[in-house]
Design a protein around this motif. Structure first.
Motif, short mmCIF file in Angstrom:
data_model
loop_
_atom_site.label_atom_id
_atom_site.label_comp_id
_atom_site.label_asym_id
_atom_site.label_seq_id
_atom_site.Cartn_x
_atom_site.Cartn_y
_atom_site.Cartn_z
N CYS A 226 0.84 -1.21 0.00
CA CYS A 226 0.00 0.00 0.00
C CYS A 226 0.87 1.25 0.00
O CYS A 226 1.72 1.43 0.86
N ARG A 260 -6.44 -1.52 9.83
CA ARG A 260 -5.85 -0.97 8.61
C ARG A 260 -6.90 -0.20 7.80
O ARG A 260 -6.63 0.89 7.31
N CYS A 268 -7.10 6.14 1.52
CA CYS A 268 -7.00 5.14 0.45
C CYS A 268 -7.45 5.75 -0.86
O CYS A 268 -8.49 6.39 -0.94
N ILE A 269 -6.64 5.59 -1.91
CA ILE A 269 -6.98 6.19 -3.19
C ILE A 269 -7.46 5.14 -4.20
O ILE A 269 -7.51 5.39 -5.39
N GLU A 270 -7.80 3.99 -3.69
CA GLU A 270 -8.46 2.95 -4.47
C GLU A 270 -7.65 2.46 -5.65
O GLU A 270 -8.17 2.30 -6.75
N CYS A 271 -6.36 2.23 -5.42
CA CYS A 271 -5.53 1.70 -6.51
C CYS A 271 -5.68 0.19 -6.61
O CYS A 271 -5.22 -0.42 -7.57
N GLY A 272 -6.31 -0.40 -5.59
CA GLY A 272 -6.61 -1.83 -5.68
C GLY A 272 -5.42 -2.75 -5.45
O GLY A 272 -5.55 -3.97 -5.59
N GLU A 273 -4.27 -2.20 -5.10
CA GLU A 273 -3.08 -3.02 -4.96
C GLU A 273 -3.19 -4.05 -3.84
O GLU A 273 -2.76 -5.19 -3.98
N CYS A 274 -3.79 -3.65 -2.72
CA CYS A 274 -3.88 -4.58 -1.58
C CYS A 274 -4.63 -5.83 -1.99
O CYS A 274 -4.21 -6.95 -1.72
N ASN A 288 -12.15 -1.11 1.67
CA ASN A 288 -11.63 0.24 1.46
C ASN A 288 -12.61 1.11 0.69
O ASN A 288 -12.75 2.29 0.97
S1 SF4 Z 1 -6.45 0.33 -2.59
FE1 SF4 Z 1 -5.30 -0.77 -1.02
S2 SF4 Z 1 -3.19 -0.47 -1.59
FE2 SF4 Z 1 -4.35 1.06 -2.70
S3 SF4 Z 1 -4.31 2.84 -1.36
FE3 SF4 Z 1 -6.15 1.71 -0.87
S4 SF4 Z 1 -5.55 0.43 0.82
FE4 SF4 Z 1 -3.67 1.10 -0.13
#
Ligand code: SF4
Ligand SMILES: Cc1cc2nc3c(=O)[nH]c(=O)nc-3n(C[C@H](O)[C@H](O)[C@H](O)COP(=O)(O)OP(=O)(O)OC[C@H]3O[C@@H](n4cnc5c(N)ncnc54)[C@H](O)[C@@H]3O)c2cc1C
Ligand code: SF4
Ligand code: SF4
Ligand code: SF4
Ligand code: SF4
Ligand code: SF4
Lengths: 326, 666
Positions: A226, A260, A268-274, A288
């Motif tokens: 993240c 978390r 959270c900017i919703e990049c979806g990585e997690c 998120n």
């Molecule tokens: S989507 Fe997940 S990885 Fe991306 S900013 Fe939000 S919590 Fe972090």
């Protein structure tokens, strides 16, 4: 995407005196993998890639770089870091600026307007990954899979990643240099991405998350990937006091995941990585996104769009109508 | 922690305040079995001298190094017990109080349950006291000067007292003259001294006092710092008149091209003034001011062939180039004396204040009976058709006070008496007038008040118990519709003049001061004092005091008394020259702070800033707490994601075991 232009621009950036390196994507070693690359000289730029497979959010590396102790008298390297960003990645950079995670003048943002990336899991389900690297491109309308000299058109609505289906900012919100033409933001999906969960009653939700969180193996990949989990010393690792026990069970896993999620509310900017990296396939995005929707609906705040914004979690009004403040 | 903790637990009976509901002996017996507890006793009044001696002796005899007093809330007696254990040689911060009074005996009835709860509260205090750290209080120098905001009678009196004691005073007044509301009054109840006669000398004194710097027509823009060391920035608004050159002759106002065209604020809009004006003849300083909103030259850029005032001023004092000036200085204490706003009578539309010229407010009445007022002290009103001397006069009390429909539940405390005073003045001026006062209650509580009220009634002023429901016009009379609730008779009294006994309200612009000094409001919206009984002039912000009607409605004697109280409290740090800084402040863990600045935004006392430090050769930003500003409120800690900032004595590792001992956490 004109890769030549991207590589040329990148080469021009990395040769600059004041630039340490450029972080970008390159082809991975097999299948649909794409790897991050730190380009330090012009020749390295030739490897760079920007394709529907470039899902990773490279903004994480801005804060991940370890600041190892320097021998006395040695100056810290203060050169800038250049970074390729999609729309969502640029929001992470913006949020980092808001939180003093990085200084605006320490980064060179190379913006890549983004037509949306593929969900590699869905792709691999239909077209299993092979030992050699495959390529995916945009053709204006859809994705195209290039493999064994074969071109297969992949319908966009079938293979588009969930985060992109709901993406409101496909064009970078900040950038110093833009490569390529801005894309036309698409009509958003009718649902907000959390309707299904919101439709459940409390018991059903409990049951749903109990099943999901029970799967967590506490690998902390979600936190580590993240871009906004960059605390020097994450409280979820602390022993005195211990907020979350080491035990891997439903109760502790839930404490971890909920803590978390709260720490990421309004950040959270919703990049979806997690969600993408979670080996247990826990739909972290749903968690998120729910928080993000609440923050947007209730407080009219969207993180990572305005580098001048006040951090959401740290803003309050003394004349707030709720009397619990002051 | 070096020594093994040796805890002493003292359970207080508080007379029967605690012991009537809590079995204190059982609690002490229980405490003795808790880990590290060496001594556990009960006593009737722990805060009394023998109670304190008990603790001190045990510290010496048993070598106790941690003390728990299970008694009242720490608000009152934490300092008492801290001092006691310090006298016995312990660090004063090795104390924990278990609140078994406010949080237990006073709110429960069942003895068994209350005793069980007290045991838990003591156990949780024991869990925490072992983890407390020794803290050192610090002292910093205090600037021997005071800032007073508002120069009504409260501000003036406080300024004179502090200045007479030999300290520098900066007296900031928003309007062009000092004096406040009292300057507008004619006579003052209950003794009927002439307001101007007793006020004017004080106004003059505060302008000429060598220790007072009067900043009139000025506003405080910024206040930073903390008790002993406030940094103040004041904006002196442009008067467009050279302060030093103006002789106060008034030629300018007499010749102004828009002479006597604008409602005079001082005369409550009943008299008129020019664009360049002196608010009232006795104004201090006696310097003219151009109102930028009404001056032709300043609004339109043109005034005839050239500004008339400039042309006629022999002292050449008019200066249209003048700009606002910023003055900065340092003070050790601040007194807020910003006063009140009279209730806006148009918020009670049933009384027709906006509709009928002969419905006026008490404030207007003051000007109408004043010899320096717009009518030269003659009581004359326009009844819609002609100007008359009113023969039928009605006063309505409690207008805008004790009235939940306008959001003011409080009593304004002066209206009963000023109405009596004004009724007396009318009787004096119009001996044959028929005077009625409509009231809900008569509250004549002050010294000489009841006697004065009696006197006025004997002067044939009729008091009618009833709250008028409506005022309307019939012919050239006003009709007051009311039920006399003593005789249950509905009345429709025809009168020539209605005086609304408007109450006192918090100033509409008080938010500015609240934000500047981080003050709070009580439910009545006036400024909140630190304690309603024991700290009535203090605020929650140390070094900031309240005086006069900004804290709540009061008459002049009470205002002056409070001003003197605030002055003497404000002089404590100034006279000592030093201030003690609490040791229970937040501390940053610089190794884990990521410099996000959340705490900086959150801190309600602006006690935190980000500073650059060198972390193993790398320059990084981390939070730093100004210990003199920090109140230890803990807000920052709640906002820090990585727990990198924590209030001392209330660190997570100290309070989590405390919570766990209550059985809430495992
Ligand atoms: S989507 Fe997940 S990885 Fe991306 S900013 Fe939000 S919590 Fe972090
Ligand atoms: C109609 C009426 C009649 C009364 N008659 C009597 C009577 O006969 N006897 C009696 O004992 N009491 C009487 N009172 C009460 C009396 O007026 C008050 O007790 C007294 O005026 C309170 O003084 P103060 O200094 O607290 O406030 P104020 O007189 O309101 O003075 C406050 C001052 O602060 C200034 N100020 C406000 N905000 C700022 C700022 N932000 N910066 C700088 N300056 C600021 C104002 O301009 C003003 O000069 C009467 C009240 C009313 C309404
Ligand atoms: S979320 Fe938006 S910017 Fe990010 S990859 Fe998807 S479409 Fe591109
Ligand atoms: S989970 Fe919270 S404490 Fe841990 S790294 Fe993320 S934001 Fe920081
Ligand atoms: S990535 Fe998935 S499995 Fe790993 S800690 Fe996060 S939620 Fe748990
Ligand atoms: S909130 Fe915490 S991490 Fe952020 S600056 Fe303050 S102490 Fe440091
Ligand atoms: S404890 Fe309160 S006053 Fe002190 S620094 Fe933290 S937020 Fe500010």
């Amino acid at each position: 995407m004109d890769l030549e232009q991207l590589r040329k621009t990148a080469a021009e950036v990395v040769v600059r005196e004041d630039v340490k390196y450029l972080i970008g994507w390159k082809q991975g070693s097999y299948g649909y993998r794409v790897a991050p690359v730190f380009v330090e000289d012009a020749s390295g730029a030739a490897e760079l890639l920007f394709s529907p497979l470039c899902t990773a959010n490279l903004a994480t590396y801005l804060t991940l770089v370890e600041k190892t102790p320097l021998p006395r008298g040695q100056e810290a390297d203060k050169r800038k870091v250049a970074l390729l960003v999609k729309g969502c990645d640029s929001r992470a950079v913006t949020q980092l600026i808001v939180e003093h995670g990085i200084n605006r003048d320490q980064v060179i943002v190379v913006g890549c307007p983004c037509p949306g990336v593929v969900d590699t899991e869905k792709l691999a389900e239909k077209y299993p990954e092979q030992g050699k690297p495959a390529e995916v491109e945009w053709n204006g309308e859809n994705f195209v899979l290039l493999c064994d000299d074969k071109e297969t058109e992949l319908p966009r609505d079938q293979f588009l990643a969930e985060k992109c289906r709901l993406c409101r900012h496909p064009n970078p919100v900040i950038s110093d240099i833009t490569v390529g033409e801005p894309v036309e933001p698409w009509t958003l999906a009718d649902d907000n991405g959390v309707e299904e969960i919101e439709g459940k009653n409390l018991e059903e939700r409990q049951a749903y998350w109990e099943e999901q969180f029970s799967k967590c193996i506490r690998c902390y990949s979600c936190r580590n990937v993240c871009p906004l989990c960059y605390c020097q010393d994450c409280i979820l690792d602390r022993l005195n006091p211990t907020w979350v026990n080491r035990a891997v069970n439903f109760s502790e896993n839930t404490a971890f995941n909920i803590a978390r999620a709260f720490h990421l509310a309004g950040r959270c900017i919703e990049c979806g990585e997690c969600e993408r990296v979670c080996p247990a396939n826990i739909p972290l995005g749903k968690l998120n996104r729910k928080m993000a929707r609440e923050v947007r609906d209730k407080y009219g705040f969207e993180p990572g769009v305005d580098p001048e914004a006040e951090p959401f979690q740290a803003s309050f009004k003394p004349d707030d109508p709720e009397d619990f403040i002051l | 922690m070096t020594d093994k903790p040796k805890v002493g637990v003292y359970v207080c009976h508080c007379g029967i305040n605690i012991s009537a509901t809590v079995d204190v002996e059982t609690v002490a017996d229980y405490a003795l079995k808790l880990p590290n507890v060496e001594v556990a006793r009960t006593y009737s009044y722990m805060c009394s001298d023998p109670g304190q001696v008990l603790i001190k002796n045990d510290i010496k005899e048993h070598g106790l190094n941690r003390i728990i007093v299970a008694s009242c809330s720490p608000r009152m007696h934490e300092p008492t017990f801290r001092k006691a254990i310090q006298e016995a040689g312990l660090n004063p911060y090795y104390l924990e109080m278990a609140n078994i009074r406010e949080q237990c005996s006073w709110v429960h009835e069942d003895m068994e349950e209350a005793t069980a709860k007290s045991k838990k509260l003591v156990a949780s205090a024991v869990a925490k006291v072992r983890l407390l750290e020794a803290l050192e209080s610090k002292e910093v120098d205090a600037e021997p000067a005071a800032l007073i905001i508002g120069a009504g009678i409260a501000g003036i009196q406080a300024a004179l007292d502090i200045a007479d004691a030999g300290f520098k005073v900066f007296l900031v007044e928003k309007t062009p003259s000092v004096g406040g509301r009292m300057a507008q009054l004619d006579k003052t109840f209950p003794t009927l001294d002439c307001s101007a006669c007793i006020l004017t000398p004080k106004m003059v004194d505060c302008a000429s006092h060598p220790n007072i710097e009067l900043l009139s027509y000025s506003e405080v823009e910024e206040i930073g710092g903390y008790i002993g060391n406030f940094d103040v920035k004041v904006r002196k608004k442009a008067r467009y008149v050279d302060f030093d050159k103006c002789t106060g002759c008034g030629d300018c106002a007499a010749e102004c091209r828009v002479k006597d065209r604008f409602p005079s604020e001082f005369d409550q809009g009943m008299g008129k003034r020019s664009a360049i004006y002196l608010p009232f003849p006795q104004a201090v300083p006696a310097k003219y001011t151009i109102d930028p909103e009404s001056c032709l030259y300043l609004t339109r850029g043109k005034c005839g062939k050239g500004p008339k005032c400039q042309e006629v001023c022999k002292a050449e004092a008019i200066n249209f180039e003048q700009e606002d000036e910023i003055v900065e200085f340092k003070v050790g204490a601040v007194i807020v004396a910003t006063g009140f706003d009279p209730f806006d009578a148009s918020r009670k539309p049933e009384y027709g204040y906006n509709d009928y010229p002969n419905v006026i407010t008490g404030m207007e009445m003051e000007r109408l009976v004043s010899a320096s007022g717009p009518t030269g002290g003659k009581v004359k009103v326009f009844n819609g058709e002609e100007e008359i001397e009113p023969k039928e006069v009605a006063f309505i009390k409690c207008v805008g006070s004790r009235d939940a429909s306008v959001g003011n539940e409080y009593c304004s405390r002066v209206c009963c008496m000023y109405v009596a005073k004004q009724a007396h003045l009318i009787r004096d001026k119009i001996p044959d007038a028929n005077i009625r006062v409509y009231y809900i209650d008569v509250r004549a509580f002050g010294k000489g008040f009841e006697e004065f009220y009696d006197r006025v009634r004997r002067e044939n002023v009729r008091y009618i118990r009833g709250n008028p429901s409506e005022i309307f016009k019939r012919g050239n009379k006003l009709v007051v519709k009311v039920e006399d609730t003593l005789t249950a008779t509905p009345l429709e009294d025809e009168v020539d003049l209605v005086v609304l006994g408007v109450g006192l309200e918090p100033r509409a612009d008080m938010r500015e001061i609240m934000d500047l000094l981080r003050l709070s409001q009580s439910p009545d919206r006036f400024f909140l004092e630190a304690h309603p009984k024991l700290r009535p002039v203090d605020t929650a912000t140390e070094g900031v005091f309240l005086a006069g009607c900004c804290q709540g409605p009061k008459d002049i004697p009470d205002t002056v008394a409070q001003a003197k109280g605030a002055a003497s409290s404000a002089m404590i740090p100034l006279a000592r020259g030093k201030v003690m800084i609490s040791a229970q402040v937040a501390e940053v863990d610089e190794a884990t702070c990521r410099g996000c600045g959340f705490c900086v935004n959150i801190c309600p006392y602006t006690a935190i800033e980000l500073v650059k430090i060198n972390r193993f050769g790398h320059e990084v930003e981390v939070a730093r707490v100004n210990e003199a500003l920090c109140k230890g409120c803990g807000s920052c800690s709640a906002g820090c994601l990585s727990d990198s900032i924590q209030p001392k004595s209330f660190r997570d590792r100290q309070i989590l075991p405390q919570i766990a001992a209550l059985g809430v956490l495992k």
